[in-house]
Design a protein around this motif. Structure first.
Motif, short mmCIF file in Angstrom:
data_model
loop_
_atom_site.label_atom_id
_atom_site.label_comp_id
_atom_site.label_asym_id
_atom_site.label_seq_id
_atom_site.Cartn_x
_atom_site.Cartn_y
_atom_site.Cartn_z
N SER A 174 6.16 3.21 0.34
CA SER A 174 5.37 2.08 -0.17
C SER A 174 5.49 0.92 1.25
O SER A 174 6.55 0.90 1.75
CB SER A 174 5.97 1.30 -1.31
OG SER A 174 5.82 2.05 -2.42
N ARG A 224 -2.65 -4.08 -9.55
CA ARG A 224 -2.99 -2.99 -8.77
C ARG A 224 -4.44 -2.75 -8.96
O ARG A 224 -5.06 -2.77 -10.15
CB ARG A 224 -2.23 -1.93 -9.55
CG ARG A 224 -2.28 -0.36 -8.56
CD ARG A 224 -1.16 0.53 -9.14
NE ARG A 224 -1.59 1.75 -8.14
CZ ARG A 224 -0.46 2.76 -8.32
NH1 ARG A 224 0.44 2.45 -9.12
NH2 ARG A 224 -0.72 3.74 -7.25
N HIS A 230 7.99 5.13 -4.36
CA HIS A 230 6.53 5.34 -4.63
C HIS A 230 6.02 3.96 -5.14
O HIS A 230 6.82 3.21 -5.85
CB HIS A 230 6.30 6.35 -5.93
CG HIS A 230 6.56 7.89 -5.35
ND1 HIS A 230 5.55 8.41 -4.97
CD2 HIS A 230 7.71 8.54 -5.66
CE1 HIS A 230 6.27 9.82 -4.47
NE2 HIS A 230 7.20 9.69 -5.12
N LEU A 231 4.83 3.74 -5.05
CA LEU A 231 3.93 2.55 -5.40
C LEU A 231 4.19 2.19 -6.84
O LEU A 231 4.17 0.97 -7.36
CB LEU A 231 2.37 2.52 -4.81
CG LEU A 231 1.71 1.25 -4.92
CD1 LEU A 231 2.38 0.29 -3.90
CD2 LEU A 231 0.33 1.56 -4.84
N VAL A 269 0.85 -1.25 -0.11
CA VAL A 269 -0.10 -0.17 -0.03
C VAL A 269 0.93 1.34 0.04
O VAL A 269 2.09 1.32 0.38
CB VAL A 269 -1.17 -0.12 1.30
CG1 VAL A 269 -1.98 -1.00 1.08
CG2 VAL A 269 -0.17 0.05 2.50
N ALA A 270 0.24 2.23 -0.63
CA ALA A 270 0.84 3.52 -0.36
C ALA A 270 0.78 4.29 0.53
O ALA A 270 -0.40 4.31 1.11
CB ALA A 270 0.58 4.39 -1.79
N ASP A 271 1.58 5.05 1.35
CA ASP A 271 1.66 5.86 2.28
C ASP A 271 2.55 7.15 2.14
O ASP A 271 3.65 7.14 2.21
CB ASP A 271 2.25 5.04 3.63
CG ASP A 271 1.99 6.09 4.98
OD1 ASP A 271 1.32 7.00 4.88
OD2 ASP A 271 2.36 5.65 5.93
N SER A 272 1.76 8.07 1.54
CA SER A 272 2.67 9.38 0.97
C SER A 272 3.60 8.91 -0.07
O SER A 272 3.28 8.26 -1.00
CB SER A 272 2.88 10.05 2.21
OG SER A 272 3.54 11.36 1.82
N LYS A 331 -5.13 3.27 -6.65
CA LYS A 331 -4.11 3.97 -6.69
C LYS A 331 -3.10 3.93 -5.50
O LYS A 331 -2.01 4.22 -5.72
CB LYS A 331 -4.65 5.62 -6.82
CG LYS A 331 -5.03 6.12 -5.52
CD LYS A 331 -5.62 7.57 -5.88
CE LYS A 331 -6.07 8.18 -4.29
NZ LYS A 331 -6.41 9.47 -4.74
N SER A 332 -3.65 3.13 -4.38
CA SER A 332 -2.88 3.12 -3.18
C SER A 332 -2.66 1.66 -2.87
O SER A 332 -2.29 1.19 -1.74
CB SER A 332 -3.72 4.07 -2.15
OG SER A 332 -4.95 3.14 -1.54
N THR A 333 -3.19 0.57 -3.98
CA THR A 333 -3.00 -0.66 -3.29
C THR A 333 -2.72 -1.76 -4.41
O THR A 333 -3.12 -1.54 -5.63
CB THR A 333 -4.35 -1.34 -2.74
OG1 THR A 333 -5.02 -0.37 -1.77
CG2 THR A 333 -4.21 -2.62 -1.98
#
Length: 260
Positions: free
Chosen positions: A179, A209, A194-195, A173-176, A212-214
């Motif tokens: 990753s 994917r 970045h993811l 997952v993306a966190d700001s 956008k965050s996973t």
């Protein structure tokens, strides 16, 4: 700190171009020689005190990857130089091995050399440096066994990197600007990348994917439902939303990966 380097490329123009870039913009690097084949590179590495090799991938007779066994035995760092090849680049990225795309950008060159100097400083002895090299290049060789798929991924940290078998990753997952890797042993690894970069590495290796965050590992998918928006559940009981924009691609990926 300085570093002794060797350029290995069968194209005379590429050799000269890289040589002049290094001489003009990278005073920390001393070019100890230029050779045009892997065979000549082997001799030069043994006879001279080479610490860094700029290695072309596509060469006749033996390609750059043929030099990997020799580099694993030494404390020599490597920066691959190549024209665009998406499968080779995925293997290099996944293995945390530095590379430069031709034509070579000056800032990219400086960045790659800074990393090489960092590895040199990190390895307090030839034995330590050789161990670091061996781990990274072993990972690269595994990823090159099946050029379409990635089996290992090297995640950088402040002390070096951690090598993971991708089968141990449940989801990312993306966190700001970070990753976060969630593993099947309930551990998490946070990486300052970045993811998007990991999406490119993991594609075609059983990952998808969904947002956008996973990114999820399809091997851990247990069920999905579209009762109140498309939701997937993974084997660790975590639930994740599939974005509307990615829903059709996700369902098509499921269809292709889970045919009866």
């Amino acid at each position: 700190m300085s570093i002794n380097a060797l350029i290995v490329d069968d194209e005379e123009y590429s050799c000269k171009s890289l040589y002049f870039l290094i001489n003009g913009y990278c005073p920390e690097v001393t070019i100890k020689g230029i050779v045009h084949s892997v065979a000549d590179a082997r001799k030069k590495i043994k006879s001279d005190k080479i610490e860094l090799v700029f290695l072309d991938i596509a060469m006749p007779v033996e390609d750059g990857f043929s030099l990997l066994p020799d580099l694993k035995e030494s404390a020599v760092s490597v920066i691959f130089t190549t024209a665009y090849d998406r499968y080779a680049l995925r293997a290099l990225k996944a293995s945390a091995v530095d590379y430069l795309l031709k034509p070579i950008d000056i800032e990219d060159l400086k960045c790659a050399i800074a990393k090489a100097l960092h590895w040199k400083k990190l390895g307090e002895s030839d034995k330590i440096k050789s161990g670091i090299n061996s781990e990274r290049l072993n990972s690269l060789e595994e990823n090159l066994n099946d050029i379409n798929k990635i089996s290992k991924i090297n995640l950088p940290n402040s002390n070096g990197f951690q090598i993971l078998d991708i089968n141990n990753i449940i989801y990312v997952v993306a966190d700001s600007n970070y990753s976060v890797f969630h593993l099947n042993n309930q551990k998490r690894i946070v990486v300052s990348k970045h993811l998007k970069e990991y999406e490119e590495i993991l594609e075609n290796s059983g990952f998808c994917r969904i947002h956008k965050s996973t990114i999820i590992n399809l091997n851990y998918l247990t069920d999905y439902s579209n009762k109140s928006g498309l939701i997937v559940r993974l084997s660790d009981n975590s639930e994740h939303a599939v974005s509307r924009r990615r829903a059709s691609d996700f369902l098509e990926t499921i269809r292709l990966n889970f045919r009866r």
